[in-house]
Scaffold this motif. Structure first.
Motif, PDB file in Angstrom:
ATOM      1  N   THR A   1      -1.501   8.142  12.409  1.00 31.56           N
ATOM      2  CA  THR A   1      -2.240   9.536  11.247  1.00 31.56           C
ATOM      3  C   THR A   1      -0.349   9.250  11.004  1.00 31.56           C
ATOM      4  OG1 THR A   1      -3.872  10.933  11.540  1.00 31.56           O
ATOM      5  CG2 THR A   1      -2.545  11.721  10.286  1.00 31.56           C
ATOM      6  N   VAL A   2      -0.463   9.231   9.076  1.00 34.47           N
ATOM      7  CA  VAL A   2       1.151   9.531   8.922  1.00 34.47           C
ATOM      8  C   VAL A   2       1.639  10.814   8.304  1.00 34.47           C
ATOM      9  CG1 VAL A   2       2.191   9.100   6.625  1.00 34.47           C
ATOM     10  CG2 VAL A   2       0.686   7.566   7.161  1.00 34.47           C
ATOM     11  N   SER A   3       2.464  11.366   9.127  1.00 34.71           N
ATOM     12  CA  SER A   3       2.664  12.593   9.899  1.00 34.71           C
ATOM     13  C   SER A   3       3.744  12.906   8.585  1.00 34.71           C
ATOM     14  CB  SER A   3       3.533  12.753  10.965  1.00 34.71           C
ATOM     15  OG  SER A   3       2.851  12.066  12.124  1.00 34.71           O
ATOM     16  N   SER A   4       4.612  11.992   7.625  1.00 30.73           N
ATOM     17  CA  SER A   4       5.342  12.333   6.655  1.00 30.73           C
ATOM     18  C   SER A   4       5.539  11.108   5.857  1.00 30.73           C
ATOM     19  CB  SER A   4       6.300  12.998   6.915  1.00 30.73           C
ATOM     20  OG  SER A   4       7.414  12.345   7.441  1.00 30.73           O
ATOM     21  N   CYS A   5       5.756  11.649   4.393  1.00 28.68           N
ATOM     22  CA  CYS A   5       5.680  10.705   3.476  1.00 28.68           C
ATOM     23  C   CYS A   5       7.061  10.894   2.686  1.00 28.68           C
ATOM     24  CB  CYS A   5       5.083  10.108   3.429  1.00 28.68           C
ATOM     25  SG  CYS A   5       5.290   7.963   1.837  1.00 28.68           S
ATOM     26  N   GLU A   6       8.672  10.014   2.769  1.00 33.01           N
ATOM     27  CA  GLU A   6       9.439  10.754   1.676  1.00 33.01           C
ATOM     28  C   GLU A   6       9.933   9.515   1.777  1.00 33.01           C
ATOM     29  OE1 GLU A   6      11.788  14.418   3.634  1.00 33.01           O
ATOM     30  OE2 GLU A   6      10.646  15.532   3.848  1.00 33.01           O
TER      31      GLU A   6
ATOM     32  N   GLU B   1       0.782  -1.049   0.076  1.00 32.07           N
ATOM     33  CA  GLU B   1       0.272   0.107  -0.243  1.00 32.07           C
ATOM     34  C   GLU B   1       0.709   1.095  -0.074  1.00 32.07           C
ATOM     35  OE1 GLU B   1      -3.556   0.241   1.814  1.00 32.07           O
ATOM     36  OE2 GLU B   1      -2.789  -1.447   3.301  1.00 32.07           O
ATOM     37  N   THR B   2       0.475   2.236  -0.651  1.00 30.51           N
ATOM     38  CA  THR B   2       0.658   3.480  -0.240  1.00 30.51           C
ATOM     39  C   THR B   2      -0.141   4.376   0.388  1.00 30.51           C
ATOM     40  OG1 THR B   2      -0.137   4.140  -2.710  1.00 30.51           O
ATOM     41  CG2 THR B   2       2.005   3.721  -2.558  1.00 30.51           C
ATOM     42  N   PHE B   3       1.143   5.527   1.297  1.00 34.46           N
ATOM     43  CA  PHE B   3       0.386   5.926   2.018  1.00 34.46           C
ATOM     44  C   PHE B   3       0.532   7.810   1.915  1.00 34.46           C
ATOM     45  CE2 PHE B   3       0.371   1.872   4.182  1.00 34.46           C
ATOM     46  CZ  PHE B   3      -0.563   2.042   4.939  1.00 34.46           C
ATOM     47  N   ALA B   4       0.171   8.425   2.237  1.00 34.29           N
ATOM     48  CA  ALA B   4       0.041  10.071   1.714  1.00 34.29           C
ATOM     49  C   ALA B   4      -0.362  10.453   3.138  1.00 34.29           C
ATOM     50  CB  ALA B   4      -1.392  10.870   0.861  1.00 34.29           C
ATOM     51  N   GLU B   5       0.355  11.513   3.427  1.00 38.85           N
ATOM     52  CA  GLU B   5       0.170  11.987   4.753  1.00 38.85           C
ATOM     53  C   GLU B   5      -0.891  12.792   5.380  1.00 38.85           C
ATOM     54  OE1 GLU B   5       2.150  16.550   5.808  1.00 38.85           O
ATOM     55  OE2 GLU B   5       3.369  15.601   4.483  1.00 38.85           O
ATOM     56  N   GLY B   6      -1.024  12.759   6.088  1.00 40.32           N
ATOM     57  CA  GLY B   6      -2.840  12.194   6.690  1.00 40.32           C
ATOM     58  C   GLY B   6      -3.487  11.495   6.549  1.00 40.32           C
ATOM     59  N   ALA B   7      -2.891  10.829   6.152  1.00 41.14           N
ATOM     60  CA  ALA B   7      -3.779   9.617   6.197  1.00 41.14           C
ATOM     61  C   ALA B   7      -3.711   8.771   7.495  1.00 41.14           C
ATOM     62  CB  ALA B   7      -3.028   8.495   5.006  1.00 41.14           C
ATOM     63  N   ARG B   8      -5.020   7.865   7.649  1.00 40.86           N
ATOM     64  CA  ARG B   8      -5.149   7.001   9.049  1.00 40.86           C
ATOM     65  C   ARG B   8      -4.573   5.946   8.348  1.00 40.86           C
ATOM     66  NH1 ARG B   8      -5.765   8.660  13.860  1.00 40.86           N
ATOM     67  NH2 ARG B   8      -7.295   7.413  14.012  1.00 40.86           N
ATOM     68  N   ALA B   9      -4.364   4.910   9.086  1.00 39.24           N
ATOM     69  CA  ALA B   9      -3.823   3.657   9.327  1.00 39.24           C
ATOM     70  C   ALA B   9      -2.995   3.310  10.745  1.00 39.24           C
ATOM     71  CB  ALA B   9      -2.723   3.924   8.405  1.00 39.24           C
ATOM     72  N   TRP B  10      -3.487   2.221  10.539  1.00 36.53           N
ATOM     73  CA  TRP B  10      -3.104   1.202  11.721  1.00 36.53           C
ATOM     74  C   TRP B  10      -1.386   0.393  12.002  1.00 36.53           C
ATOM     75  CZ3 TRP B  10      -6.785   0.829  15.066  1.00 36.53           C
ATOM     76  CH2 TRP B  10      -7.969   0.963  15.448  1.00 36.53           C
ATOM     77  N   VAL B  11      -0.977   0.565  13.051  1.00 37.96           N
ATOM     78  CA  VAL B  11       0.447   0.524  12.879  1.00 37.96           C
ATOM     79  C   VAL B  11       0.278  -0.751  13.623  1.00 37.96           C
ATOM     80  CG1 VAL B  11       1.249   2.015  14.132  1.00 37.96           C
ATOM     81  CG2 VAL B  11       2.779   1.186  13.047  1.00 37.96           C
ATOM     82  N   ARG B  12       1.534  -1.958  13.760  1.00 38.22           N
ATOM     83  CA  ARG B  12       1.964  -2.476  14.521  1.00 38.22           C
ATOM     84  C   ARG B  12       3.306  -2.667  15.430  1.00 38.22           C
ATOM     85  NH1 ARG B  12      -1.029  -7.503  15.833  1.00 38.22           N
ATOM     86  NH2 ARG B  12      -1.847  -7.078  13.766  1.00 38.22           N
ATOM     87  N   HIS B  13       3.106  -1.958  16.398  1.00 35.31           N
ATOM     88  CA  HIS B  13       4.432  -1.383  17.467  1.00 35.31           C
ATOM     89  C   HIS B  13       4.738  -2.664  18.802  1.00 35.31           C
ATOM     90  CE1 HIS B  13       7.393   1.180  18.337  1.00 35.31           C
ATOM     91  NE2 HIS B  13       6.395   1.622  19.242  1.00 35.31           N
TER      92      HIS B  13
ATOM     93  N   ALA C   1      -3.526   0.886   5.884  1.00 35.09           N
ATOM     94  CA  ALA C   1      -4.687   1.868   5.734  1.00 35.09           C
ATOM     95  C   ALA C   1      -5.961   1.074   7.317  1.00 35.09           C
ATOM     96  CB  ALA C   1      -4.833   2.134   4.591  1.00 35.09           C
ATOM     97  N   MET C   2      -6.415   2.591   7.844  1.00 36.54           N
ATOM     98  CA  MET C   2      -7.833   2.435   8.749  1.00 36.54           C
ATOM     99  C   MET C   2      -8.920   2.723   7.756  1.00 36.54           C
ATOM    100  SD  MET C   2      -8.383   4.589  11.988  1.00 36.54           S
ATOM    101  CE  MET C   2      -7.435   3.923  12.434  1.00 36.54           C
ATOM    102  N   HIS C   3      -9.853   1.516   7.781  1.00 39.56           N
ATOM    103  CA  HIS C   3     -11.292   2.006   6.639  1.00 39.56           C
ATOM    104  C   HIS C   3     -11.895   3.046   7.140  1.00 39.56           C
ATOM    105  CE1 HIS C   3     -15.251   0.613   5.884  1.00 39.56           C
ATOM    106  NE2 HIS C   3     -14.645   0.002   4.908  1.00 39.56           N
ATOM    107  N   LEU C   4     -12.751   3.464   6.392  1.00 40.33           N
ATOM    108  CA  LEU C   4     -13.694   4.772   7.116  1.00 40.33           C
ATOM    109  C   LEU C   4     -14.469   4.149   8.105  1.00 40.33           C
ATOM    110  CD1 LEU C   4     -14.104   7.453   5.465  1.00 40.33           C
ATOM    111  CD2 LEU C   4     -16.594   6.481   4.090  1.00 40.33           C
ATOM    112  N   SER C   5     -15.046   2.830   8.525  1.00 44.12           N
ATOM    113  CA  SER C   5     -15.636   3.084   9.430  1.00 44.12           C
ATOM    114  C   SER C   5     -15.116   3.223  11.497  1.00 44.12           C
ATOM    115  CB  SER C   5     -16.517   1.531   9.639  1.00 44.12           C
ATOM    116  OG  SER C   5     -15.138   1.243   9.346  1.00 44.12           O
ATOM    117  N   SER C   6     -13.850   2.968  11.327  1.00 47.54           N
ATOM    118  CA  SER C   6     -12.744   2.960  12.051  1.00 47.54           C
ATOM    119  C   SER C   6     -12.461   5.015  12.503  1.00 47.54           C
ATOM    120  CB  SER C   6     -11.712   2.376  12.031  1.00 47.54           C
ATOM    121  OG  SER C   6     -12.431   1.001  12.167  1.00 47.54           O
ATOM    122  N   ILE C   7     -12.302   5.275  11.338  1.00 47.51           N
ATOM    123  CA  ILE C   7     -11.820   6.805  11.586  1.00 47.51           C
ATOM    124  C   ILE C   7     -12.951   7.744  11.698  1.00 47.51           C
ATOM    125  CG2 ILE C   7     -11.115   9.128   9.376  1.00 47.51           C
ATOM    126  CD1 ILE C   7     -10.127   6.946   7.698  1.00 47.51           C
TER     127      ILE C   7
END
Length: 264
Positions: A22-27, A2-14, A55-61
Protein backbone atom coordinates in the motif's frame (compact mmCIF):
# COMPACT_ATOMS: atom_id res chain seq x y z
CA UNK A 1 5.06 6.17 -15.82
CA UNK A 2 2.12 5.45 -13.52
CA UNK A 3 1.15 7.90 -10.81
CA UNK A 4 0.20 6.67 -7.36
CA UNK A 5 -1.99 8.30 -4.74
CA UNK A 6 -1.76 7.71 -1.02
CA UNK A 7 -3.62 4.52 -0.06
CA UNK A 8 -3.32 2.97 -3.52
CA UNK A 9 -2.70 -0.77 -3.75
CA UNK A 10 0.25 -1.91 -5.83
CA UNK A 11 2.83 -4.60 -6.51
CA UNK A 12 6.44 -3.81 -5.71
CA UNK A 13 9.45 -5.87 -6.76
CA UNK A 14 11.79 -6.15 -3.79
CA UNK A 15 14.77 -8.49 -3.49
CA UNK A 16 13.62 -10.36 -6.59
CA UNK A 17 10.17 -10.95 -5.10
CA UNK A 18 6.85 -9.38 -6.07
CA UNK A 19 5.05 -8.18 -2.95
CA UNK A 20 1.57 -6.69 -2.38
CA UNK A 21 1.81 -3.25 -0.80
CA UNK A 22 0.00 0.00 0.00
CA UNK A 23 1.29 3.48 -0.83
CA UNK A 24 1.76 5.12 2.59
CA UNK A 25 2.92 8.50 1.31
CA UNK A 26 3.71 10.19 -1.97
CA UNK A 27 5.66 13.45 -1.94
CA UNK A 28 7.50 15.00 -4.90
CA UNK A 29 7.47 11.64 -6.70
CA UNK A 30 9.12 9.80 -3.80
CA UNK A 31 7.07 6.88 -2.46
CA UNK A 32 6.88 5.14 0.88
CA UNK A 33 5.34 1.67 0.56
CA UNK A 34 4.19 -0.70 3.28
CA UNK A 35 3.96 -4.32 2.25
CA UNK A 36 1.23 -6.61 3.55
CA UNK A 37 3.93 -8.32 5.59
CA UNK A 38 4.88 -5.18 7.52
CA UNK A 39 8.01 -4.17 5.62
CA UNK A 40 8.50 -0.49 4.72
CA UNK A 41 10.11 0.27 1.34
CA UNK A 42 11.16 3.76 0.24
CA UNK A 43 11.50 4.54 -3.46
CA UNK A 44 12.89 7.73 -4.93
CA UNK A 45 11.23 9.11 -8.03
CA UNK A 46 14.16 7.94 -10.15
CA UNK A 47 13.60 4.35 -8.97
CA UNK A 48 9.92 4.17 -9.85
CA UNK A 49 9.36 2.21 -13.04
CA UNK A 50 6.88 -0.30 -14.45
CA UNK A 51 9.34 -3.11 -13.73
CA UNK A 52 9.72 -2.01 -10.09
CA UNK A 53 6.18 -0.92 -9.19
CA UNK A 54 2.76 -1.13 -10.78
CA UNK A 55 -0.86 -0.79 -9.70
CA UNK A 56 -2.75 -3.80 -8.37
CA UNK A 57 -5.80 -4.90 -10.37
CA UNK A 58 -9.20 -4.73 -8.68
CA UNK A 59 -9.57 -8.52 -8.82
CA UNK A 60 -6.44 -8.90 -6.70
CA UNK A 61 -7.54 -6.19 -4.26
CA UNK A 62 -10.92 -7.76 -3.47
CA UNK A 63 -10.02 -11.40 -4.04
CA UNK A 64 -11.89 -13.90 -6.21
CA UNK A 65 -13.48 -17.31 -5.62
CA UNK A 66 -12.04 -18.71 -8.85
CA UNK A 67 -8.43 -17.78 -9.51
CA UNK A 68 -8.79 -18.49 -13.21
CA UNK A 69 -10.63 -15.14 -13.29
CA UNK A 70 -7.71 -13.20 -11.82
CA UNK A 71 -6.51 -10.48 -14.18
CA UNK A 72 -2.96 -10.92 -12.84
CA UNK A 73 -1.83 -14.51 -13.25
CA UNK A 74 1.49 -14.70 -11.45
CA UNK A 75 2.62 -16.49 -8.29
CA UNK A 76 2.36 -13.43 -6.06
CA UNK A 77 -1.25 -12.74 -7.10
CA UNK A 78 -2.24 -16.36 -6.51
CA UNK A 79 -0.64 -16.47 -3.06
CA UNK A 80 -2.11 -13.09 -2.16
CA UNK A 81 -5.59 -14.21 -3.17
CA UNK A 82 -5.29 -17.31 -0.97
CA UNK A 83 -3.94 -15.12 1.83
CA UNK A 84 -6.80 -12.62 1.93
CA UNK A 85 -9.41 -15.37 1.66
CA UNK A 86 -7.72 -17.29 4.47
CA UNK A 87 -8.11 -14.35 6.84
CA UNK A 88 -11.80 -14.21 5.94
CA UNK A 89 -12.13 -17.91 6.89
CA UNK A 90 -12.67 -18.76 3.21
CA UNK A 91 -10.26 -21.69 3.10
CA UNK A 92 -11.46 -23.05 -0.25
CA UNK A 93 -10.69 -21.40 -3.60
CA UNK A 94 -11.31 -22.71 -7.10
CA UNK A 95 -8.77 -22.71 -9.91
CA UNK A 96 -11.08 -23.76 -12.70
CA UNK A 97 -11.99 -27.36 -11.87
CA UNK A 98 -9.22 -27.59 -9.23
CA UNK A 99 -9.99 -26.83 -5.58
CA UNK A 100 -7.24 -25.24 -3.47
CA UNK A 101 -7.66 -25.77 0.29
CA UNK A 102 -5.72 -24.02 3.06
CA UNK A 103 -5.60 -25.71 6.47
CA UNK A 104 -7.13 -23.20 8.94
CA UNK A 105 -5.74 -25.09 11.98
CA UNK A 106 -9.03 -24.34 13.76
CA UNK A 107 -12.70 -25.22 13.64
CA UNK A 108 -14.86 -23.00 11.41
CA UNK A 109 -18.48 -23.12 12.66
CA UNK A 110 -21.01 -24.49 10.19
CA UNK A 111 -18.50 -25.31 7.46
CA UNK A 112 -19.14 -29.05 7.48
CA UNK A 113 -22.43 -29.45 9.34
CA UNK A 114 -25.42 -31.41 7.90
CA UNK A 115 -26.96 -28.19 6.55
CA UNK A 116 -23.86 -27.62 4.40
CA UNK A 117 -24.03 -31.19 3.08
CA UNK A 118 -27.69 -30.71 2.16
CA UNK A 119 -27.06 -27.33 0.54
CA UNK A 120 -24.21 -28.48 -1.71
CA UNK A 121 -26.04 -31.68 -2.65
CA UNK A 122 -28.75 -29.56 -4.31
CA UNK A 123 -26.49 -27.35 -6.45
CA UNK A 124 -24.11 -27.81 -9.35
CA UNK A 125 -20.41 -26.99 -9.22
CA UNK A 126 -19.90 -23.23 -9.42
CA UNK A 127 -23.35 -22.24 -8.17
CA UNK A 128 -22.15 -21.89 -4.56
CA UNK A 129 -18.86 -20.72 -3.00
CA UNK A 130 -15.94 -23.16 -3.36
CA UNK A 131 -16.16 -26.14 -1.03
CA UNK A 132 -14.94 -29.73 -0.89
CA UNK A 133 -18.59 -30.82 -0.77
CA UNK A 134 -19.09 -29.17 -4.19
CA UNK A 135 -16.32 -31.36 -5.62
CA UNK A 136 -17.77 -34.49 -4.01
CA UNK A 137 -21.23 -33.66 -5.32
CA UNK A 138 -19.94 -33.09 -8.85
CA UNK A 139 -18.24 -36.50 -8.83
CA UNK A 140 -21.38 -38.16 -7.54
CA UNK A 141 -23.52 -36.48 -10.23
CA UNK A 142 -21.04 -37.33 -12.99
CA UNK A 143 -21.33 -41.04 -12.19
CA UNK A 144 -24.82 -40.91 -13.64
CA UNK A 145 -24.32 -38.17 -16.26
CA UNK A 146 -21.27 -39.75 -17.89
CA UNK A 147 -21.79 -43.39 -16.87
CA UNK A 148 -18.10 -43.63 -16.07
CA UNK A 149 -15.83 -43.88 -13.04
CA UNK A 150 -14.84 -40.65 -11.29
CA UNK A 151 -11.65 -39.87 -9.40
CA UNK A 152 -10.60 -37.13 -6.95
CA UNK A 153 -6.86 -36.55 -6.49
CA UNK A 154 -5.90 -35.03 -3.11
CA UNK A 155 -2.34 -33.76 -2.89
CA UNK A 156 -0.37 -31.52 -0.54
CA UNK A 157 2.54 -31.25 1.86
CA UNK A 158 2.63 -32.65 5.39
CA UNK A 159 -0.07 -31.11 7.57
CA UNK A 160 -1.96 -29.64 4.63
CA UNK A 161 -5.10 -31.58 5.55
CA UNK A 162 -5.16 -34.42 3.03
CA UNK A 163 -6.50 -36.99 5.50
CA UNK A 164 -9.21 -34.63 6.76
CA UNK A 165 -10.21 -33.77 3.19
CA UNK A 166 -10.54 -37.49 2.45
CA UNK A 167 -12.78 -37.94 5.48
CA UNK A 168 -14.98 -35.04 4.37
CA UNK A 169 -15.37 -36.50 0.88
CA UNK A 170 -16.36 -39.84 2.39
CA UNK A 171 -18.77 -38.12 4.75
CA UNK A 172 -20.56 -36.41 1.86
CA UNK A 173 -20.69 -39.55 -0.29
CA UNK A 174 -21.93 -41.58 2.66
CA UNK A 175 -24.82 -39.15 3.18
CA UNK A 176 -25.67 -39.23 -0.53
CA UNK A 177 -25.58 -43.02 -0.43
CA UNK A 178 -28.00 -43.13 2.48
CA UNK A 179 -30.27 -40.60 0.77
CA UNK A 180 -30.54 -42.94 -2.22
CA UNK A 181 -31.17 -45.85 0.13
CA UNK A 182 -34.06 -43.99 1.74
CA UNK A 183 -32.56 -44.21 5.23
CA UNK A 184 -34.62 -42.11 7.71
CA UNK A 185 -32.72 -39.02 8.92
CA UNK A 186 -32.92 -40.24 12.52
CA UNK A 187 -31.05 -43.43 11.61
CA UNK A 188 -28.38 -41.96 9.36
CA UNK A 189 -24.74 -42.46 10.27
CA UNK A 190 -21.42 -42.28 8.46
CA UNK A 191 -21.03 -46.06 8.51
CA UNK A 192 -19.12 -46.45 5.26
CA UNK A 193 -16.86 -43.52 6.07
CA UNK A 194 -16.03 -45.06 9.45
CA UNK A 195 -15.41 -48.51 7.94
CA UNK A 196 -12.86 -47.16 5.47
CA UNK A 197 -11.17 -44.64 7.76
CA UNK A 198 -10.87 -47.15 10.59
CA UNK A 199 -9.00 -49.46 8.22
CA UNK A 200 -6.23 -46.88 7.76
CA UNK A 201 -4.35 -47.32 11.07
CA UNK A 202 -3.47 -50.91 10.14
CA UNK A 203 -1.44 -49.66 7.17
CA UNK A 204 -0.30 -46.42 8.81
CA UNK A 205 1.47 -48.38 11.54
CA UNK A 206 4.06 -49.47 8.96
CA UNK A 207 5.05 -46.14 7.52
CA UNK A 208 4.29 -43.09 9.64
CA UNK A 209 6.70 -40.41 10.80
CA UNK A 210 6.66 -37.17 12.78
CA UNK A 211 7.09 -33.83 11.00
CA UNK A 212 7.03 -30.22 12.20
CA UNK A 213 3.40 -29.94 11.05
CA UNK A 214 2.07 -33.40 11.80
CA UNK A 215 2.76 -36.00 14.51
CA UNK A 216 1.34 -38.78 12.35
CA UNK A 217 2.46 -38.14 8.78
CA UNK A 218 1.93 -40.97 6.29
CA UNK A 219 4.90 -42.18 4.28
CA UNK A 220 2.77 -43.62 1.50
CA UNK A 221 0.13 -42.83 -1.06
CA UNK A 222 -3.39 -44.10 -0.52
CA UNK A 223 -6.07 -45.01 -3.06
CA UNK A 224 -9.60 -45.43 -1.72
CA UNK A 225 -12.06 -47.06 -4.08
CA UNK A 226 -15.84 -47.01 -3.62
CA UNK A 227 -18.34 -49.07 -5.58
CA UNK A 228 -21.81 -47.64 -6.19
CA UNK A 229 -24.93 -49.49 -7.24
CA UNK A 230 -27.16 -48.26 -10.06
CA UNK A 231 -29.44 -46.90 -7.35
CA UNK A 232 -26.69 -44.59 -6.09
CA UNK A 233 -25.74 -46.24 -2.80
CA UNK A 234 -22.33 -47.57 -1.80
CA UNK A 235 -22.06 -51.33 -2.07
CA UNK A 236 -18.40 -51.86 -1.26
CA UNK A 237 -14.94 -50.41 -1.23
CA UNK A 238 -11.25 -51.06 -0.72
CA UNK A 239 -8.02 -49.26 0.18
CA UNK A 240 -4.75 -49.64 -1.73
CA UNK A 241 -1.65 -48.26 0.00
CA UNK A 242 1.76 -47.84 -1.60
CA UNK A 243 4.72 -47.00 0.66
CA UNK A 244 6.64 -44.27 -1.15
CA UNK A 245 10.06 -45.33 0.05
CA UNK A 246 9.39 -48.81 -1.38
CA UNK A 247 7.72 -48.10 -4.73
CA UNK A 248 7.37 -51.79 -5.62
CA UNK A 249 5.52 -52.68 -2.42
CA UNK A 250 1.77 -52.25 -2.17
CA UNK A 251 -0.94 -53.79 -0.05
CA UNK A 252 -4.61 -54.19 -0.82
CA UNK A 253 -6.90 -54.02 2.19
CA UNK A 254 -10.62 -54.72 1.98
CA UNK A 255 -12.63 -52.60 4.35
CA UNK A 256 -15.15 -54.00 6.78
CA UNK A 257 -18.53 -52.76 5.64
CA UNK A 258 -21.77 -52.45 7.62
CA UNK A 259 -24.15 -55.37 7.69
CA UNK A 260 -26.23 -55.51 4.55
CA UNK A 261 -23.55 -54.16 2.22
CA UNK A 262 -21.46 -56.48 0.09
CA UNK A 263 -17.67 -56.48 -0.05
CA UNK A 264 -15.76 -55.78 -3.22
Amino acid sequence: METFAEGARAWVRHREQLLPCTVSSCEDGDLVLTTDYGEVICLQSSEVSREKLYAMHLSSINGVEDMSTLAELHEAAIMHNLYIRYWEDCIYTNIGSILAAVNPYKQIPGLYDPAAVDLYSRHHLGELPPHIFAVANECYRCLWKRHDSQCVLISGESGAGKTESTKLLLKFLSVMSQNSYGTPPSERTTRVEQAIVQSSPIMEAFGNAKTVYNNNSSRFGKFIQLHFSEGGHIQGGCIVDCILSLPHFSHRLKCRLPQGLSKC
